[in-house]
Design a protein around this motif. Sequence first.
Motif, PDB file in Angstrom:
ATOM      1  N   ASP A 189       0.844  -1.196   0.000  1.00  0.00           N
ATOM      2  CA  ASP A 189       0.000   0.000   0.000  1.00  0.00           C
ATOM      3  C   ASP A 189       0.876   1.241   0.000  1.00  0.00           C
ATOM      4  OD1 ASP A 189      -2.279   1.557   0.020  1.00  0.00           O
ATOM      5  OD2 ASP A 189      -3.111   0.682   1.836  1.00  0.00           O
ATOM      6  N   ILE A 190       0.309   2.331  -0.482  1.00  0.00           N
ATOM      7  CA  ILE A 190       0.939   3.644  -0.388  1.00  0.00           C
ATOM      8  C   ILE A 190      -0.151   4.647  -0.036  1.00  0.00           C
ATOM      9  CG2 ILE A 190       2.917   3.284  -1.906  1.00  0.00           C
ATOM     10  CD1 ILE A 190       1.312   4.497  -4.184  1.00  0.00           C
ATOM     11  N   ARG A 191       0.239   5.652   0.726  1.00  0.00           N
ATOM     12  CA  ARG A 191      -0.687   6.708   1.130  1.00  0.00           C
ATOM     13  C   ARG A 191       0.034   8.037   1.138  1.00  0.00           C
ATOM     14  NH1 ARG A 191      -5.351   4.585   4.022  1.00  0.00           N
ATOM     15  NH2 ARG A 191      -5.755   2.822   2.669  1.00  0.00           N
ATOM     16  N   GLU A 192      -0.728   9.081   0.877  1.00  0.00           N
ATOM     17  CA  GLU A 192      -0.180  10.427   1.005  1.00  0.00           C
ATOM     18  C   GLU A 192      -0.569  10.960   2.368  1.00  0.00           C
ATOM     19  OE1 GLU A 192      -0.738  14.854  -0.896  1.00  0.00           O
ATOM     20  OE2 GLU A 192      -1.393  13.127  -2.057  1.00  0.00           O
ATOM     21  N   GLY A 193       0.377  11.604   3.031  1.00  0.00           N
ATOM     22  CA  GLY A 193       0.107  12.214   4.320  1.00  0.00           C
ATOM     23  C   GLY A 193       0.990  13.434   4.501  1.00  0.00           C
ATOM     24  N   ALA A 194       0.589  14.336   5.360  1.00  0.00           N
ATOM     25  CA  ALA A 194       1.388  15.533   5.596  1.00  0.00           C
ATOM     26  C   ALA A 194       2.702  15.169   6.291  1.00  0.00           C
ATOM     27  CB  ALA A 194       0.611  16.534   6.436  1.00  0.00           C
ATOM     28  N   THR A 195       2.633  14.169   7.164  1.00  0.00           N
ATOM     29  CA  THR A 195       3.808  13.685   7.887  1.00  0.00           C
ATOM     30  C   THR A 195       3.617  12.198   8.152  1.00  0.00           C
ATOM     31  OG1 THR A 195       2.810  14.095  10.054  1.00  0.00           O
ATOM     32  CG2 THR A 195       4.132  15.889   9.111  1.00  0.00           C
ATOM     33  N   GLU A 196       4.613  11.578   8.793  1.00  0.00           N
ATOM     34  CA  GLU A 196       4.463  10.186   9.240  1.00  0.00           C
ATOM     35  C   GLU A 196       3.653  10.207  10.528  1.00  0.00           C
ATOM     36  OE1 GLU A 196       8.104   8.082   9.842  1.00  0.00           O
ATOM     37  OE2 GLU A 196       8.640   8.115   7.744  1.00  0.00           O
ATOM     38  N   ASN A 197       2.342  10.391  10.426  1.00  0.00           N
ATOM     39  CA  ASN A 197       1.534  10.413  11.644  1.00  0.00           C
ATOM     40  C   ASN A 197       0.788   9.096  11.802  1.00  0.00           C
ATOM     41  OD1 ASN A 197      -1.311  10.631  10.669  1.00  0.00           O
ATOM     42  ND2 ASN A 197      -0.528  12.506   9.737  1.00  0.00           N
ATOM     43  N   SER A 198       0.443   8.782  13.041  1.00  0.00           N
ATOM     44  CA  SER A 198      -0.125   7.465  13.330  1.00  0.00           C
ATOM     45  C   SER A 198      -1.486   7.256  12.683  1.00  0.00           C
ATOM     46  CB  SER A 198      -0.194   7.227  14.834  1.00  0.00           C
ATOM     47  OG  SER A 198      -1.029   8.175  15.447  1.00  0.00           O
ATOM     48  N   THR A 199      -2.259   8.317  12.444  1.00  0.00           N
ATOM     49  CA  THR A 199      -3.573   8.165  11.811  1.00  0.00           C
ATOM     50  C   THR A 199      -3.432   7.625  10.398  1.00  0.00           C
ATOM     51  OG1 THR A 199      -4.435  10.007  13.114  1.00  0.00           O
ATOM     52  CG2 THR A 199      -5.689   9.376  11.160  1.00  0.00           C
ATOM     53  N   VAL A 200      -2.570   8.235   9.597  1.00  0.00           N
ATOM     54  CA  VAL A 200      -2.368   7.801   8.212  1.00  0.00           C
ATOM     55  C   VAL A 200      -1.792   6.389   8.182  1.00  0.00           C
ATOM     56  CG1 VAL A 200      -1.071   8.251   6.082  1.00  0.00           C
ATOM     57  CG2 VAL A 200      -2.084  10.141   7.345  1.00  0.00           C
ATOM     58  N   ILE A 201      -0.827   6.115   9.040  1.00  0.00           N
ATOM     59  CA  ILE A 201      -0.176   4.807   9.043  1.00  0.00           C
ATOM     60  C   ILE A 201      -1.144   3.730   9.524  1.00  0.00           C
ATOM     61  CG2 ILE A 201       1.749   3.484   9.971  1.00  0.00           C
ATOM     62  CD1 ILE A 201       3.151   6.315  10.233  1.00  0.00           C
ATOM     63  N   THR A 202      -1.955   4.042  10.529  1.00  0.00           N
ATOM     64  CA  THR A 202      -2.952   3.087  11.006  1.00  0.00           C
ATOM     65  C   THR A 202      -3.944   2.766   9.896  1.00  0.00           C
ATOM     66  OG1 THR A 202      -2.730   3.867  13.279  1.00  0.00           O
ATOM     67  CG2 THR A 202      -4.741   2.666  12.741  1.00  0.00           C
ATOM     68  N   GLU A 203      -4.402   3.783   9.160  1.00  0.00           N
ATOM     69  CA  GLU A 203      -5.318   3.547   8.042  1.00  0.00           C
ATOM     70  C   GLU A 203      -4.669   2.666   6.980  1.00  0.00           C
ATOM     71  OE1 GLU A 203      -6.441   7.414   6.663  1.00  0.00           O
ATOM     72  OE2 GLU A 203      -7.729   7.799   8.396  1.00  0.00           O
ATOM     73  N   LEU A 204      -3.405   2.910   6.677  1.00  0.00           N
ATOM     74  CA  LEU A 204      -2.674   2.104   5.701  1.00  0.00           C
ATOM     75  C   LEU A 204      -2.621   0.649   6.154  1.00  0.00           C
ATOM     76  CD1 LEU A 204       0.522   2.928   3.801  1.00  0.00           C
ATOM     77  CD2 LEU A 204       0.553   0.959   5.281  1.00  0.00           C
ATOM     78  N   LEU A 205      -2.238   0.420   7.411  1.00  0.00           N
ATOM     79  CA  LEU A 205      -2.125  -0.948   7.924  1.00  0.00           C
ATOM     80  C   LEU A 205      -3.488  -1.633   8.005  1.00  0.00           C
ATOM     81  CD1 LEU A 205       0.594  -0.427  10.688  1.00  0.00           C
ATOM     82  CD2 LEU A 205       0.894  -1.400   8.403  1.00  0.00           C
ATOM     83  N   GLU A 206      -4.523  -0.895   8.401  1.00  0.00           N
ATOM     84  CA  GLU A 206      -5.872  -1.466   8.441  1.00  0.00           C
ATOM     85  C   GLU A 206      -6.335  -1.856   7.034  1.00  0.00           C
ATOM     86  OE1 GLU A 206      -8.011   1.650  10.421  1.00  0.00           O
ATOM     87  OE2 GLU A 206      -7.699   0.749  12.404  1.00  0.00           O
ATOM     88  N   ASP A 207      -5.943  -1.069   6.035  1.00  0.00           N
ATOM     89  CA  ASP A 207      -6.317  -1.376   4.660  1.00  0.00           C
ATOM     90  C   ASP A 207      -5.664  -2.674   4.193  1.00  0.00           C
ATOM     91  OD1 ASP A 207      -7.564  -0.850   2.125  1.00  0.00           O
ATOM     92  OD2 ASP A 207      -5.589  -0.256   1.388  1.00  0.00           O
ATOM     93  N   ILE A 208      -4.386  -2.880   4.503  1.00  0.00           N
ATOM     94  CA  ILE A 208      -3.753  -4.124   4.052  1.00  0.00           C
ATOM     95  C   ILE A 208      -4.311  -5.330   4.801  1.00  0.00           C
ATOM     96  CG2 ILE A 208      -1.680  -2.965   3.199  1.00  0.00           C
ATOM     97  CD1 ILE A 208      -0.143  -4.060   5.580  1.00  0.00           C
TER      98      ILE A 208
END
Length: 160
Positions: free
Chosen positions: A68-87
């Motif tokens: 997976d890849i995601r765009e985010g303003a920074t390496e924040n836990s919300t974006v990363i959690t969404e990425l991991l939940e998606d996989i």
Amino acid sequence: MAETAGVSKSAVSRRVVEASEAEVEALLSRRFDDLKLLVIYVDGLIFGDYTMIGAVGVDSEGRKHVLDIREGATENSTVITELLEDIVSRGVDPKRKMLFVIDGSKALRAAINAVFGSDQPVQRRRATSCATCWTICPRTSGRRSRVCCARPGSWVRKRA
């Protein structure tokens, strides 16, 4: 070439964007039900004003898979959690023991703990430590990177 073929540059650009979007959509909708991952690398890369978070898995035969890849303003836990939940929703088993390789970001670790549990092994990449060392280690000798990396934490500046 666009001038000689009678096609405008913007038309070529639109077609490239449309084709790219379709390929990215196909990449990000793949299922991983039968994939036996041993390692998942998660990291953020900065491209100009954008931060892209990516996850790459390595299977039991050593093959790499973009998860997976995601765009985010920074390496924040919300974006990363969404990425991991998606996989996970696409078939990666959160109960299966896997090694996660990260750069040491607290947000990455928090997201892994939230989605896969705190008992998953996590390895911090040494190259990141060396890159950090290179930028802040005192220039006392030409060997600074090798010396600092040989003794992790030796480059941390002490407050007087």
